[in-house]
Design a protein around this motif. Structure first.
Motif, PDB file in Angstrom:
ATOM      1  N   LEU A 573      37.209  66.529  38.815  1.00  0.00           N
ATOM      2  CA  LEU A 573      37.828  65.290  38.373  1.00  0.00           C
ATOM      3  C   LEU A 573      37.081  64.793  37.135  1.00  0.00           C
ATOM      4  O   LEU A 573      36.169  63.975  37.221  1.00  0.00           O
ATOM      5  CB  LEU A 573      37.812  64.261  39.494  1.00  0.00           C
ATOM      6  CG  LEU A 573      38.913  64.418  40.555  1.00  0.00           C
ATOM      7  CD1 LEU A 573      38.756  65.719  41.334  1.00  0.00           C
ATOM      8  CD2 LEU A 573      38.910  63.254  41.526  1.00  0.00           C
ATOM      9  N   HIS A 574      37.517  65.306  35.998  1.00  0.00           N
ATOM     10  CA  HIS A 574      36.803  65.082  34.739  1.00  0.00           C
ATOM     11  C   HIS A 574      36.991  63.672  34.197  1.00  0.00           C
ATOM     12  O   HIS A 574      36.315  63.286  33.251  1.00  0.00           O
ATOM     13  CB  HIS A 574      37.304  66.081  33.695  1.00  0.00           C
ATOM     14  CG  HIS A 574      38.748  65.882  33.339  1.00  0.00           C
ATOM     15  ND1 HIS A 574      39.776  66.388  34.121  1.00  0.00           N
ATOM     16  CD2 HIS A 574      39.345  65.229  32.314  1.00  0.00           C
ATOM     17  CE1 HIS A 574      40.930  66.049  33.574  1.00  0.00           C
ATOM     18  NE2 HIS A 574      40.705  65.350  32.481  1.00  0.00           N
ATOM     19  N   THR A 575      37.916  62.904  34.788  1.00  0.00           N
ATOM     20  CA  THR A 575      38.245  61.585  34.259  1.00  0.00           C
ATOM     21  C   THR A 575      38.502  60.631  35.413  1.00  0.00           C
ATOM     22  O   THR A 575      38.247  60.958  36.581  1.00  0.00           O
ATOM     23  CB  THR A 575      39.468  61.685  33.324  1.00  0.00           C
ATOM     24  OG1 THR A 575      39.611  60.472  32.598  1.00  0.00           O
ATOM     25  CG2 THR A 575      40.740  62.010  34.094  1.00  0.00           C
ATOM     26  N   ARG A 576      38.998  59.430  35.086  1.00  0.00           N
ATOM     27  CA  ARG A 576      39.342  58.472  36.139  1.00  0.00           C
ATOM     28  C   ARG A 576      40.651  58.916  36.775  1.00  0.00           C
ATOM     29  O   ARG A 576      41.730  58.631  36.280  1.00  0.00           O
ATOM     30  CB  ARG A 576      39.478  57.058  35.552  1.00  0.00           C
ATOM     31  CG  ARG A 576      38.176  56.538  34.987  1.00  0.00           C
ATOM     32  CD  ARG A 576      38.312  55.126  34.417  1.00  0.00           C
ATOM     33  NE  ARG A 576      37.070  54.758  33.765  1.00  0.00           N
ATOM     34  CZ  ARG A 576      36.811  54.984  32.480  1.00  0.00           C
ATOM     35  NH1 ARG A 576      37.738  55.535  31.698  1.00  0.00           N
ATOM     36  NH2 ARG A 576      35.648  54.656  31.966  1.00  0.00           N
ATOM     37  N   TRP A 577      40.549  59.583  37.869  1.00  0.00           N
ATOM     38  CA  TRP A 577      41.714  60.089  38.584  1.00  0.00           C
ATOM     39  C   TRP A 577      41.302  60.247  40.047  1.00  0.00           C
ATOM     40  O   TRP A 577      40.330  59.666  40.485  1.00  0.00           O
ATOM     41  CB  TRP A 577      42.214  61.403  37.968  1.00  0.00           C
ATOM     42  CG  TRP A 577      43.610  61.761  38.394  1.00  0.00           C
ATOM     43  CD1 TRP A 577      44.759  61.130  38.028  1.00  0.00           C
ATOM     44  CD2 TRP A 577      43.976  62.803  39.291  1.00  0.00           C
ATOM     45  NE1 TRP A 577      45.836  61.722  38.639  1.00  0.00           N
ATOM     46  CE2 TRP A 577      45.378  62.756  39.426  1.00  0.00           C
ATOM     47  CE3 TRP A 577      43.279  63.767  40.004  1.00  0.00           C
ATOM     48  CZ2 TRP A 577      46.088  63.638  40.243  1.00  0.00           C
ATOM     49  CZ3 TRP A 577      43.979  64.647  40.804  1.00  0.00           C
ATOM     50  CH2 TRP A 577      45.366  64.580  40.914  1.00  0.00           C
ATOM     51  N   GLY A 578      42.054  61.044  40.816  1.00  0.00           N
ATOM     52  CA  GLY A 578      41.771  61.144  42.236  1.00  0.00           C
ATOM     53  C   GLY A 578      42.422  60.010  42.991  1.00  0.00           C
ATOM     54  O   GLY A 578      43.282  59.287  42.474  1.00  0.00           O
TER      55      GLY A 578
END
Length: 624
Positions: A573-578
């Motif tokens: 999860l390389h960014t604001r996600w999930g």
């Protein structure tokens, strides 16, 4: 040729375009408290834009307004034409309620990047450092922005919801740099990708050597091997955490391609058998690899069939579909399995027959326009006709022609490639390759790269090579051109995970995975055939990114038990996600984390690269 016309604080960039003379391409207005300077490269494909303010400031917006109406706006790995295709939870359009979407530098494959073009004109803008990027339309013309500090607004996309806007902070500074890439049409996009790559690419040795990756991966394949009570033998789709221990997933257990990659794992164990025999190891060492490989492929060909006799792509559940992504992979791997078995003294004609059976299945369902379809019910009737992922069936058809020389396979492959390439070329994106999404994605265009090179081998026509390269450029829009420095207390920070070279999945699944491993051999071949070293660099960067996070049997993440040797996460999860609201066992919750899903396919793809790459020193970073 570009010329700059200064009108006070307004800078108009004009293009000398044939007999019509110079015409404006874009313009930039400099704020009162700042000065802008521009350096244009000799070939005119890169403009370095430097802004200096009279006093240090704690925020900045560098904006360029284009003078043309675009046909295709792009934010790499986030938004393709505003994501008009599909029905998933994603960024739709370029703005919400009149506020342009702004994307953080770690969310985008090129920091702060945006691009748009029509048949005649194109322009791209990207930034440097911890910036954000944005593109929107004003009077039907694109406006590009690079923004400091990092912001995401008016809302932030998570897997299960939208979060409020994020606005960061920065130390005041007086110098900011961004880059502009003009070009004729889509050339602007490719100029941006090339220059961003050239600025950041550094040759490095991977964290694990090829021999170690082979040994860990074959060990994991053998651990995934499972014998069912009904006699079916296959590789489990992967291990998941049950709250106390790592277990093989209890449902959706077996898949021939895509996430399960049973056929590929079996072929790799046939290679492992040959490697062990030739190195003089004890018979028990290589016989285990042989026994598992043969048992798995025999089970799929003989036992994994519908009541109507069709080859299945998933063994469970009982109502699962037959899909083109899996079926195309199945056919290609069966051809290779047959050849490898013969080298080991085995005549497995049933495998070869099954490969041709897949080709016949595809040809019997091919429409007059060349399209084949994307999925079918177990009785062979059509389930879903639309989706670029149908292109995966080009691969066994082209292989069948290369093996037999029979025109019927060539005709079917040519018609299919023409159909799916035309669809991709007209829209500029691919769809439905990631089978758990309904959106624009990376995976669906992979067979146009692979198939283009196969068709070039089969026909010798340069046009197929050019089409394969167009697919490679599209795939590059999903590839990370920079390394993100994560907080030390985040999971990715503690893992020292490097985003460079990794690829995101789709416009609705905003995480990096290792799926690009499967087309490393094609990128290397494309580099040789075109003489463009960048394709080799991109391939080696995929490899370095894709061998991170492999457990040696002692790796522990997020307070879980040690992971099985050879396993790794499916997603980073390389960014604001999930999951914004669901954080069960720390799996998809939070940001800058991992999936906690130890799926089979990364292991399979690593083995596939290694068995297709003759010189492991290249992968080990010892050759350039």
């Amino acid at each position: 040729m570009l010329h700059i016309v200064d009108e006070g604080k307004k800078h108009i960039f004009r293009r000398q375009d044939g007999p019509d003379g110079a015409r404006p391409l874009f313009c930039i207005e400099t704020p009162e408290n700042a000065e802008d300077s521009f350096h244009i490269s000799e070939d005119g494909t890169l403009i370095t834009w430097t802004r200096r303010t009279k006093e240090p400031v704690d925020h900045m917006v560098m904006e360029a307004a284009a003078c043309f109406e675009p046909e295709h706006p792009l934010v790499p790995a986030i938004s393709y034409d505003g994501n008009p295709w599909g029905k998933d939870h994603e960024y739709k359009g370029l703005e919400k309620d009149g506020v342009p979407y702004t994307y953080a530098w770690h969310r985008c494959a090129v920091p702060g990047a945006a691009c748009s073009w029509n048949q005649k004109d194109g322009l791209a803008l990207f930034g440097s450092g911890r910036c954000s990027g944005s593109i929107f339309l004003k009077d039907q013309r694109p406006v590009y922005r690079v923004i400091w500090p990092e912001t995401e607004e008016p809302q932030v996309l998570y897997a299960d919801d939208w979060a409020e806007a994020y606005r960061g902070h920065m130390e005041p500074t007086d110098t900011f740099t961004a880059y502009l890439c003009p070009g004729a049409g889509i050339e602007a996009e490719r100029n941006m990708l090339h220059h961003a790559w050239e600025q950041n690419y550094v040759s490095k040795k991977p964290v694990r050597a090829a021999e170690e990756v082979w040994n860990l991966s074959t060990a994991y394949a053998k651990l995934l091997y499972t014998q069912e009570e009904d006699g079916f033998q296959a590789f489990s789709i992967g291990f998941s955490w049950d709250g106390k221990k790592w277990i093989k997933r209890p449902d959706f257990k077996y898949e021939i391609g895509w996430c399960g990659q049973n056929a590929s794992l079996a072929v790799s164990l046939l290679y492992d058998c040959q490697r062990r025999k030739s190195s003089g190891t004890e018979p028990k060492d290589w016989k285990e690899s042989l026994q598992i490989a043969v048992s798995v492929l025999d089970s799929w060909v003989e036992k994994a069939r519908s009541n109507d006799g069709f080859l299945l792509t998933r063994y469970d559940p009982q109502d699962s579909l037959i899909d083109a992504c899996n079926l195309g992979t199945y056919g290609v791997q069966l051809f290779e399995a047959y050849d490898q078995a013969r080298l080991l003294g085995l005549e497995k004609k049933a495998w070869l027959d099954a490969a041709f059976e897949i080709c016949d299945f595809a040809m019997n369902r091919q429409r007059l326009d060349g399209g084949i379809g994307m999925s079918w019910n177990r009785d062979g009737s059509a389930h879903e006709l639309n989706g670029t992922a149908g292109a995966f069936l080009i691969l066994p058809l082209a292989q069948a022609f290369l093996r037999t020389g029979e025109d019927r396979y060539n005709i079917a492959a040519v018609r299919a490639y023409s159909y799916y390439y035309r669809e991709f070329h007209n829209t500029g994106y691919g769809t439905s390759g990631a089978l758990d999404t309904c959106c624009i994605d990376k995976e669906s265009v992979i067979p146009l790269l692979k198939g283009g090179i196969l068709m070039y081998r089969a026909t010798g026509f340069d046009s197929y090579l050019q089409m394969a390269e167009e697919a490679a450029w599209y795939l590059s829009t999903w590839q990370w051109h920079h390394s993100v420095d994560y907080p030390e207390d985040s999971v990715l920070g503690m893992m020292h995970y490097d985003t460079f070279g990794g690829t995101a999945v789709s416009t609705s699944h905003l995480h990096i995975d290792d799926f690009a491993l499967c087309y490393i051999p094609e990128l290397l071949e494309l580099s040789e055939l075109t003489g463009n070293k960048e394709w080799k660099e991109r391939a080696l960067a995929v490899w370095r990114n894709g061998v991170q996070g492999i457990s040696d049997g002692t790796l522990q993440i997020m307070d879980k038990a040690p992971r099985p040797a050879g396993s790794c996460d499916e997603a980073y999860l390389h960014t604001r996600w999930g999951a914004l609201h669901r954080n069960k066992d720390g799996g998809w919750g939070g940001i800058f984390s991992v999936s906690q899903w130890l799926v089979a396919w990364p292991c399979a793809f690593r083995l596939e690269v290694l068995r297709k790459c003759d010189n492991w020193n290249l992968l080990n970073g010892l050759l350039q």
